[in-house]
Design a protein around this motif. Structure first.
Motif, PDB file in Angstrom:
ATOM      1  N   UNK A 107       0.846  -1.180   0.000  1.00 15.81           N
ATOM      2  CA  UNK A 107       0.000   0.000   0.000  1.00 15.81           C
ATOM      3  C   UNK A 107       0.892   1.243   0.000  1.00 15.81           C
ATOM      4  N   UNK A 108       0.525   2.189  -0.789  1.00 15.97           N
ATOM      5  CA  UNK A 108       1.270   3.442  -0.903  1.00 15.97           C
ATOM      6  C   UNK A 108       1.060   4.297   0.342  1.00 15.97           C
ATOM      7  N   UNK A 109       2.104   4.976   0.773  1.00 15.24           N
ATOM      8  CA  UNK A 109       1.999   5.896   1.905  1.00 15.24           C
ATOM      9  C   UNK A 109       2.243   7.324   1.434  1.00 15.24           C
ATOM     10  N   UNK A 110       1.398   8.214   1.885  1.00  7.36           N
ATOM     11  CA  UNK A 110       1.528   9.640   1.632  1.00  7.36           C
ATOM     12  C   UNK A 110       1.909  10.278   2.956  1.00  7.36           C
ATOM     13  N   UNK A 111       2.883  11.168   2.932  1.00  5.03           N
ATOM     14  CA  UNK A 111       3.324  11.857   4.139  1.00  5.03           C
ATOM     15  C   UNK A 111       2.739  13.259   4.147  1.00  5.03           C
ATOM     16  N   UNK A 112       2.232  13.680   5.300  1.00  5.95           N
ATOM     17  CA  UNK A 112       1.660  15.016   5.467  1.00  5.95           C
ATOM     18  C   UNK A 112       2.476  15.761   6.518  1.00  5.95           C
ATOM     19  N   UNK A 113       3.131  16.838   6.080  1.00  8.96           N
ATOM     20  CA  UNK A 113       3.929  17.673   6.978  1.00  8.96           C
ATOM     21  C   UNK A 113       3.180  18.976   7.246  1.00  8.96           C
ATOM     22  N   UNK A 114       3.260  19.459   8.486  1.00 10.33           N
ATOM     23  CA  UNK A 114       2.562  20.669   8.908  1.00 10.33           C
ATOM     24  C   UNK A 114       3.587  21.681   9.416  1.00 10.33           C
ATOM     25  N   UNK A 115       3.315  22.964   9.148  1.00 15.90           N
ATOM     26  CA  UNK A 115       4.181  24.033   9.644  1.00 15.90           C
ATOM     27  C   UNK A 115       3.311  25.226  10.034  1.00 15.90           C
ATOM     28  N   UNK A 116       3.768  26.005  10.996  1.00 13.23           N
ATOM     29  CA  UNK A 116       3.083  27.245  11.342  1.00 13.23           C
ATOM     30  C   UNK A 116       3.684  28.442  10.612  1.00 13.23           C
ATOM     31  N   UNK A 117       4.730  28.197   9.825  1.00 11.50           N
ATOM     32  CA  UNK A 117       5.340  29.266   9.041  1.00 11.50           C
ATOM     33  C   UNK A 117       5.366  28.875   7.573  1.00 11.50           C
ATOM     34  N   UNK A 118       5.252  29.865   6.710  1.00 15.45           N
ATOM     35  CA  UNK A 118       5.275  29.612   5.268  1.00 15.45           C
ATOM     36  C   UNK A 118       6.629  29.058   4.860  1.00 15.45           C
ATOM     37  N   UNK A 119       6.638  28.063   3.996  1.00 10.82           N
ATOM     38  CA  UNK A 119       7.862  27.459   3.487  1.00 10.82           C
ATOM     39  C   UNK A 119       7.669  27.132   2.016  1.00 10.82           C
ATOM     40  N   UNK A 120       8.756  27.051   1.288  1.00  9.23           N
ATOM     41  CA  UNK A 120       8.695  26.701  -0.120  1.00  9.23           C
ATOM     42  C   UNK A 120       8.064  25.318  -0.284  1.00  9.23           C
ATOM     43  N   UNK A 121       7.097  25.216  -1.180  1.00  8.85           N
ATOM     44  CA  UNK A 121       6.438  23.948  -1.466  1.00  8.85           C
ATOM     45  C   UNK A 121       5.259  23.631  -0.569  1.00  8.85           C
ATOM     46  N   UNK A 122       4.973  24.497   0.406  1.00 12.56           N
ATOM     47  CA  UNK A 122       3.850  24.286   1.318  1.00 12.56           C
ATOM     48  C   UNK A 122       2.653  25.121   0.867  1.00 12.56           C
ATOM     49  N   UNK A 123       1.449  24.651   1.169  1.00  7.82           N
ATOM     50  CA  UNK A 123       0.206  25.329   0.836  1.00  7.82           C
ATOM     51  C   UNK A 123      -0.428  25.833   2.125  1.00  7.82           C
TER      52      UNK A 123
ATOM     53  N   UNK B 155       3.101  12.436 -11.070  1.00  8.71           N
ATOM     54  CA  UNK B 155       4.449  13.010 -11.140  1.00  8.71           C
ATOM     55  C   UNK B 155       4.601  14.242 -10.250  1.00  8.71           C
ATOM     56  N   UNK B 156       3.488  14.835  -9.819  1.00  8.46           N
ATOM     57  CA  UNK B 156       3.553  16.014  -8.949  1.00  8.46           C
ATOM     58  C   UNK B 156       4.039  15.663  -7.544  1.00  8.46           C
ATOM     59  N   UNK B 157       3.946  14.382  -7.142  1.00 12.81           N
ATOM     60  CA  UNK B 157       4.418  13.937  -5.822  1.00 12.81           C
ATOM     61  C   UNK B 157       3.822  14.795  -4.700  1.00 12.81           C
ATOM     62  N   UNK B 158       2.503  15.084  -4.792  1.00 14.13           N
ATOM     63  CA  UNK B 158       1.866  16.001  -3.848  1.00 14.13           C
ATOM     64  C   UNK B 158       0.624  15.423  -3.167  1.00 14.13           C
ATOM     65  N   UNK B 159       0.551  14.103  -3.060  1.00 13.38           N
ATOM     66  CA  UNK B 159      -0.591  13.474  -2.420  1.00 13.38           C
ATOM     67  C   UNK B 159      -1.740  13.182  -3.357  1.00 13.38           C
ATOM     68  N   UNK B 160      -1.632  13.574  -4.625  1.00 13.21           N
ATOM     69  CA  UNK B 160      -2.684  13.297  -5.604  1.00 13.21           C
ATOM     70  C   UNK B 160      -2.552  11.879  -6.155  1.00 13.21           C
TER      71      UNK B 160
ATOM     72  N   UNK C 135       3.660  13.561   9.604  1.00 13.56           N
ATOM     73  CA  UNK C 135       5.107  13.529   9.819  1.00 13.56           C
ATOM     74  C   UNK C 135       5.555  14.581  10.833  1.00 13.56           C
ATOM     75  N   UNK C 136       4.615  15.351  11.378  1.00 12.40           N
ATOM     76  CA  UNK C 136       4.954  16.434  12.284  1.00 12.40           C
ATOM     77  C   UNK C 136       4.266  16.192  13.623  1.00 12.40           C
TER      78      UNK C 136
END
Length: 132
Positions: free
Chosen positions: A1-17, A40-45, A61-62
């Motif tokens: 089974x494929x695993x998707x990692x979800x990272x969280x931040x309280x500050x803006x970072x490159x590549x984060x939404x 190919x976007x490697x973004x959870x889609x 992951x956080x």
């Protein structure tokens, strides 16, 4: 089974939404980034042919955050189901892919590291699955 990692931040970072639907403290900002999926976007889609079910695990992951719930929307929203782990650090998401179209899964995350608020903040993190 494929695993998707979800990272969280309280500050803006490159590549984060920036997360949406922050409750109850809307002035606080959260940012998230999914890694994984089968595009190919490697973004959870994900994409899957109609009639070919797909299941995958979303893992936080956080530390300081828990998965509160998973919501589904889109033209194929009746195809989605989820099982959140007892520790709320991961969820298995399944698309039974019976209907052509888009199934958007939204992981609602709770900030448990925010003891200054009477109720911990929750916010939405939302990639998608497309049944082709």
């Amino acid at each position: 089974m494929t695993t998707v990692t979800l990272e969280i931040s309280r500050t803006a970072q490159t590549g984060y939404t920036e997360a949406t639907n922050v409750k109850p403290n809307s002035e606080r900002k959260y940012y998230y980034k999914y890694t994984g999926g089968n595009t190919s976007a490697n973004n959870g889609d994900f994409t899957t042919p109609t009639g070919t079910p797909i299941s995958f695990t979303v893992s936080l992951a956080t530390s300081g955050y828990l998965i509160d719930k998973v919501k589904f929307s889109g033209s194929s929203n009746n195809d989605g189901s989820d099982v959140i782990a007892t520790d709320k650090l991961s969820a298995v998401i399944t698309d039974n892919a019976q209907h052509k179209g888009e199934l958007k899964y939204t992981v609602e995350v709770e900030d448990t590291g925010d003891p200054g608020h009477p109720k911990n903040n929750t916010f939405d993190c939302d990639p998608k699955i497309v049944n082709t």
